[in-house]
Design an enzyme around this catalytic site. Structure first.
Site, PDB file in Angstrom:
ATOM      1  N   ARG A  62      -9.663   0.945   8.386  1.00 28.04           N
ATOM      2  CA  ARG A  62      -9.205  -0.389   8.751  1.00 28.04           C
ATOM      3  C   ARG A  62     -10.245  -1.161   9.529  1.00 28.04           C
ATOM      4  O   ARG A  62     -10.015  -2.316   9.895  1.00 28.04           O
ATOM      5  CB  ARG A  62      -7.983  -0.228   9.664  1.00 28.04           C
ATOM      6  CG  ARG A  62      -6.687  -0.639   9.033  1.00 28.04           C
ATOM      7  CD  ARG A  62      -5.645  -0.342  10.086  1.00 28.04           C
ATOM      8  NE  ARG A  62      -4.465  -1.084   9.892  1.00 28.04           N
ATOM      9  CZ  ARG A  62      -3.403  -0.615   9.242  1.00 28.04           C
ATOM     10  NH1 ARG A  62      -3.416   0.554   8.669  1.00 28.04           N
ATOM     11  NH2 ARG A  62      -2.330  -1.351   9.159  1.00 28.04           N
TER      12      ARG A  62
ATOM     13  N   ARG B  72      -0.398  -8.876  13.466  1.00 30.60           N
ATOM     14  CA  ARG B  72      -0.991  -7.884  12.550  1.00 30.60           C
ATOM     15  C   ARG B  72      -1.833  -8.576  11.472  1.00 30.60           C
ATOM     16  O   ARG B  72      -2.888  -8.081  11.094  1.00 30.60           O
ATOM     17  CB  ARG B  72       0.107  -7.038  11.889  1.00 30.60           C
ATOM     18  CG  ARG B  72       0.769  -6.069  12.874  1.00 30.60           C
ATOM     19  CD  ARG B  72       2.103  -5.574  12.370  1.00 30.60           C
ATOM     20  NE  ARG B  72       2.024  -4.794  11.156  1.00 30.60           N
ATOM     21  CZ  ARG B  72       3.059  -4.585  10.337  1.00 30.60           C
ATOM     22  NH1 ARG B  72       4.243  -5.111  10.602  1.00 30.60           N
ATOM     23  NH2 ARG B  72       2.918  -3.848   9.272  1.00 30.60           N
TER      24      ARG B  72
ATOM     25  N   ARG C 299      11.283  -1.316  11.291  1.00 31.21           N
ATOM     26  CA  ARG C 299      10.154  -0.961  12.141  1.00 31.21           C
ATOM     27  C   ARG C 299       9.991  -1.976  13.260  1.00 31.21           C
ATOM     28  O   ARG C 299      10.157  -3.169  13.062  1.00 31.21           O
ATOM     29  CB  ARG C 299       8.861  -0.914  11.308  1.00 31.21           C
ATOM     30  CG  ARG C 299       8.612   0.452  10.718  1.00 31.21           C
ATOM     31  CD  ARG C 299       7.484   0.509   9.719  1.00 31.21           C
ATOM     32  NE  ARG C 299       6.258  -0.175  10.098  1.00 31.21           N
ATOM     33  CZ  ARG C 299       5.139  -0.133   9.362  1.00 31.21           C
ATOM     34  NH1 ARG C 299       5.118   0.564   8.222  1.00 31.21           N
ATOM     35  NH2 ARG C 299       4.059  -0.773   9.745  1.00 31.21           N
TER      36      ARG C 299
ATOM     37  N   LYS D 134       0.834  -1.212   0.000  1.00 33.88           N
ATOM     38  CA  LYS D 134       0.000   0.000   0.000  1.00 33.88           C
ATOM     39  C   LYS D 134       0.866   1.258   0.000  1.00 33.88           C
ATOM     40  O   LYS D 134       0.633   2.183  -0.774  1.00 33.88           O
ATOM     41  CB  LYS D 134      -0.939   0.012   1.228  1.00 33.88           C
ATOM     42  CG  LYS D 134      -1.850  -1.191   1.325  1.00 33.88           C
ATOM     43  CD  LYS D 134      -2.762  -1.137   2.528  1.00 33.88           C
ATOM     44  CE  LYS D 134      -2.069  -1.157   3.867  1.00 33.88           C
ATOM     45  NZ  LYS D 134      -1.335  -2.416   4.162  1.00 33.88           N
TER      46      LYS D 134
ATOM     47  N   ARG E 161      11.918  -5.374   5.176  1.00 36.32           N
ATOM     48  CA  ARG E 161      11.725  -3.934   4.919  1.00 36.32           C
ATOM     49  C   ARG E 161      12.675  -3.083   5.768  1.00 36.32           C
ATOM     50  O   ARG E 161      12.859  -3.309   6.951  1.00 36.32           O
ATOM     51  CB  ARG E 161      10.289  -3.536   5.243  1.00 36.32           C
ATOM     52  CG  ARG E 161      10.100  -2.022   5.180  1.00 36.32           C
ATOM     53  CD  ARG E 161       8.669  -1.592   5.203  1.00 36.32           C
ATOM     54  NE  ARG E 161       7.910  -2.127   6.305  1.00 36.32           N
ATOM     55  CZ  ARG E 161       6.588  -1.990   6.417  1.00 36.32           C
ATOM     56  NH1 ARG E 161       5.903  -1.366   5.484  1.00 36.32           N
ATOM     57  NH2 ARG E 161       5.964  -2.495   7.444  1.00 36.32           N
TER      58      ARG E 161
HETATM   59  P1  AP5 Z   1       4.830  -1.517   1.844  1.00 37.63           P
HETATM   60  O1  AP5 Z   1       4.545  -0.749   0.605  1.00 37.63           O
HETATM   61  O2  AP5 Z   1       5.418  -0.780   3.008  1.00 37.63           O
HETATM   62  O3  AP5 Z   1       3.538  -2.322   2.307  1.00 37.63           O
HETATM   63  P2  AP5 Z   1       2.290  -1.800   3.144  1.00 37.63           P
HETATM   64  O4  AP5 Z   1       1.088  -2.519   2.617  1.00 37.63           O
HETATM   65  O5  AP5 Z   1       2.244  -0.315   3.171  1.00 37.63           O
HETATM   66  O6  AP5 Z   1       2.687  -2.395   4.550  1.00 37.63           O
HETATM   67  P3  AP5 Z   1       2.629  -1.752   6.002  1.00 37.63           P
HETATM   68  O7  AP5 Z   1       3.331  -2.716   6.906  1.00 37.63           O
HETATM   69  O8  AP5 Z   1       3.120  -0.345   6.025  1.00 37.63           O
HETATM   70  O9  AP5 Z   1       1.105  -1.804   6.238  1.00 37.63           O
HETATM   71  P4  AP5 Z   1       0.384  -1.747   7.546  1.00 37.63           P
HETATM   72  O10 AP5 Z   1      -0.982  -1.491   7.060  1.00 37.63           O
HETATM   73  O11 AP5 Z   1       0.542  -2.917   8.435  1.00 37.63           O
HETATM   74  O12 AP5 Z   1       1.134  -0.577   8.348  1.00 37.63           O
HETATM   75  P5  AP5 Z   1       0.713   0.905   8.697  1.00 37.63           P
HETATM   76  O13 AP5 Z   1       1.930   1.713   8.706  1.00 37.63           O
HETATM   77  O14 AP5 Z   1      -0.451   1.348   7.899  1.00 37.63           O
HETATM   78  O15 AP5 Z   1       5.803  -2.730   1.426  1.00 37.63           O
HETATM   79  C1  AP5 Z   1       6.352  -3.593   2.411  1.00 37.63           C
HETATM   80  C2  AP5 Z   1       7.730  -4.087   1.935  1.00 37.63           C
HETATM   81  O16 AP5 Z   1       7.546  -4.817   0.716  1.00 37.63           O
HETATM   82  C3  AP5 Z   1       8.726  -2.957   1.585  1.00 37.63           C
HETATM   83  O17 AP5 Z   1      10.024  -3.367   1.930  1.00 37.63           O
HETATM   84  C4  AP5 Z   1       8.624  -2.810   0.057  1.00 37.63           C
HETATM   85  O18 AP5 Z   1       9.819  -2.339  -0.512  1.00 37.63           O
HETATM   86  C5  AP5 Z   1       8.305  -4.241  -0.353  1.00 37.63           C
HETATM   87  N1  AP5 Z   1       7.461  -4.294  -1.541  1.00 37.63           N
HETATM   88  C6  AP5 Z   1       6.399  -3.502  -1.832  1.00 37.63           C
HETATM   89  N2  AP5 Z   1       5.864  -3.839  -3.013  1.00 37.63           N
HETATM   90  C7  AP5 Z   1       6.610  -4.891  -3.474  1.00 37.63           C
HETATM   91  C8  AP5 Z   1       6.534  -5.705  -4.638  1.00 37.63           C
HETATM   92  N3  AP5 Z   1       5.600  -5.507  -5.582  1.00 37.63           N
HETATM   93  N4  AP5 Z   1       7.450  -6.702  -4.769  1.00 37.63           N
HETATM   94  C9  AP5 Z   1       8.392  -6.921  -3.824  1.00 37.63           C
HETATM   95  N5  AP5 Z   1       8.522  -6.178  -2.695  1.00 37.63           N
HETATM   96  C10 AP5 Z   1       7.613  -5.177  -2.531  1.00 37.63           C
HETATM   97  O19 AP5 Z   1       0.166   0.711  10.194  1.00 37.63           O
HETATM   98  C11 AP5 Z   1       1.034   0.399  11.254  1.00 37.63           C
HETATM   99  C12 AP5 Z   1       0.267   0.399  12.548  1.00 37.63           C
HETATM  100  O20 AP5 Z   1      -0.312   1.704  12.785  1.00 37.63           O
HETATM  101  C13 AP5 Z   1      -0.934  -0.554  12.643  1.00 37.63           C
HETATM  102  O21 AP5 Z   1      -0.546  -1.870  13.000  1.00 37.63           O
HETATM  103  C14 AP5 Z   1      -1.770   0.138  13.715  1.00 37.63           C
HETATM  104  O22 AP5 Z   1      -1.241  -0.093  15.000  1.00 37.63           O
HETATM  105  C15 AP5 Z   1      -1.598   1.611  13.391  1.00 37.63           C
HETATM  106  N6  AP5 Z   1      -2.611   2.102  12.451  1.00 37.63           N
HETATM  107  C16 AP5 Z   1      -2.373   2.627  11.214  1.00 37.63           C
HETATM  108  N7  AP5 Z   1      -3.532   2.956  10.617  1.00 37.63           N
HETATM  109  C17 AP5 Z   1      -4.507   2.623  11.491  1.00 37.63           C
HETATM  110  C18 AP5 Z   1      -5.920   2.706  11.433  1.00 37.63           C
HETATM  111  N8  AP5 Z   1      -6.553   3.193  10.349  1.00 37.63           N
HETATM  112  N9  AP5 Z   1      -6.619   2.274  12.505  1.00 37.63           N
HETATM  113  C19 AP5 Z   1      -6.017   1.806  13.607  1.00 37.63           C
HETATM  114  N10 AP5 Z   1      -4.673   1.687  13.719  1.00 37.63           N
HETATM  115  C20 AP5 Z   1      -3.931   2.100  12.670  1.00 37.63           C
END
Ligand code: AP5
Length: 213
Positions: free
Chosen positions: A88, A171, A160, A13, A127
């Site tokens: 979410r 997660r 992270r 994402k 990552r």
């Molecule tokens: P990346 O693009 O970072 O993937 P992502 O889907 O963004 O993964 P996240 O871990 O950031 O998602 P998340 O939803 O768990 O975390 P968030 O920060 O929102 O890619 C991941 C890796 O893969 C990278 O190394 C990249 O280079 C690689 N990659 C990407 N595309 C690729 C491809 N095509 N091929 C190969 N490699 C690839 O949330 C974190 C925390 O915040 C949550 O757990 C929660 O505690 C809190 N939080 C955030 N939003 C909310 C909400 N709305 N409600 C409640 N709590 C929330």
């Protein structure tokens, strides 16, 4: 253009949101990034969120809804935005709908990325993120030129706290119970676009573009 990116942790994402931002000139609105910045700045919100984030749990709905309301009201969101990591839960999706209706706005597309669980774990454990500019790398699929150093700004890279394997599993469980039901929610609204998230980031991006333009 107003887009929501759905999908499990590691689905890509954040990577795709950055590419959409570049291509279409609309801001990436990532609740994860906003909460991590608050934690880094040691604000009250950040301190409370950090405990939940580090444990792989969701931050309370009211907190993130407040954050998003403030963010999408800002000037740079006037012509659109990419929501990355929000909504979410069903409650968040309903509140977002109410907020947008009040602003006389709507969502154009909800993109859901499908990636198998082992690939998600590999992506997340490898990552690395820049501590200064937020650029993202992967130890094997997208390594920096110099190990541990950001190609863009030269700052150090970090892993992270929630990218440890045990926390990733937590997660993924929470994603299944709290976030996956959103697919049906948006399917019923008629704007869900399901995309295979495997292959290179560039290949995925061309699939995304074919669905949102
Ligand atoms: P990346 O693009 O970072 O993937 P992502 O889907 O963004 O993964 P996240 O871990 O950031 O998602 P998340 O939803 O768990 O975390 P968030 O920060 O929102 O890619 C991941 C890796 O893969 C990278 O190394 C990249 O280079 C690689 N990659 C990407 N595309 C690729 C491809 N095509 N091929 C190969 N490699 C690839 O949330 C974190 C925390 O915040 C949550 O757990 C929660 O505690 C809190 N939080 C955030 N939003 C909310 C909400 N709305 N409600 C409640 N709590 C929330």
């Amino acid at each position: 253009m107003r887009i929501i990116l759905l999908g499990p942790p590691g689905a890509g994402k954040g990577t795709q949101a950055k590419m959409l931002k570049e291509r279409f000139g609309i801001p990436q609105v990532s609740t994860g990034d906003i909460l991590r910045k608050a934690a880094q700045d040691n604000t009250e919100l950040g301190r409370q969120a950090k405990i939940l984030m580090d444990a792989g749990k969701l931050v309370q709905d009211d907190t993130v809804i407040g954050v998003i309301r403030g963010r999408i009201a800002q000037e740079d969101c006037r012509n659109g935005f990419v929501l990355d990591g929000f909504p979410r839960t069903i409650v968040q999706a309903e509140k977002l709908m109410d907020t947008l209706e009040d602003m006389d706005l709507s969502i154009d597309a909800v993109v859901d990325f499908v990636v198998d669980s082992q690939a998600l774990i590999n992506r997340l454990t490898g990552r690395r993120t820049c501590s200064d500019c937020g650029a993202m790398y992967h130890e094997t699929s997208r390594p920096p030129k110099v190990r541990g150093v950001c190609d863009v700004c030269g700052a150090s890279l970090y892993q992270r706290e929630d990218d440890k394997e045990e926390t990733i599993k937590k997660r993924l469980e929470i994603y299944q119970s709290e976030t996956a039901p959103l697919k049906e929610f948006y399917q019923k609204q008629g704007n869900l676009k399901t995309i295979q998230g495997g292959g290179s980031a560039e290949e995925v991006f061309s699939r995304v573009c074919s669905k949102v333009t």
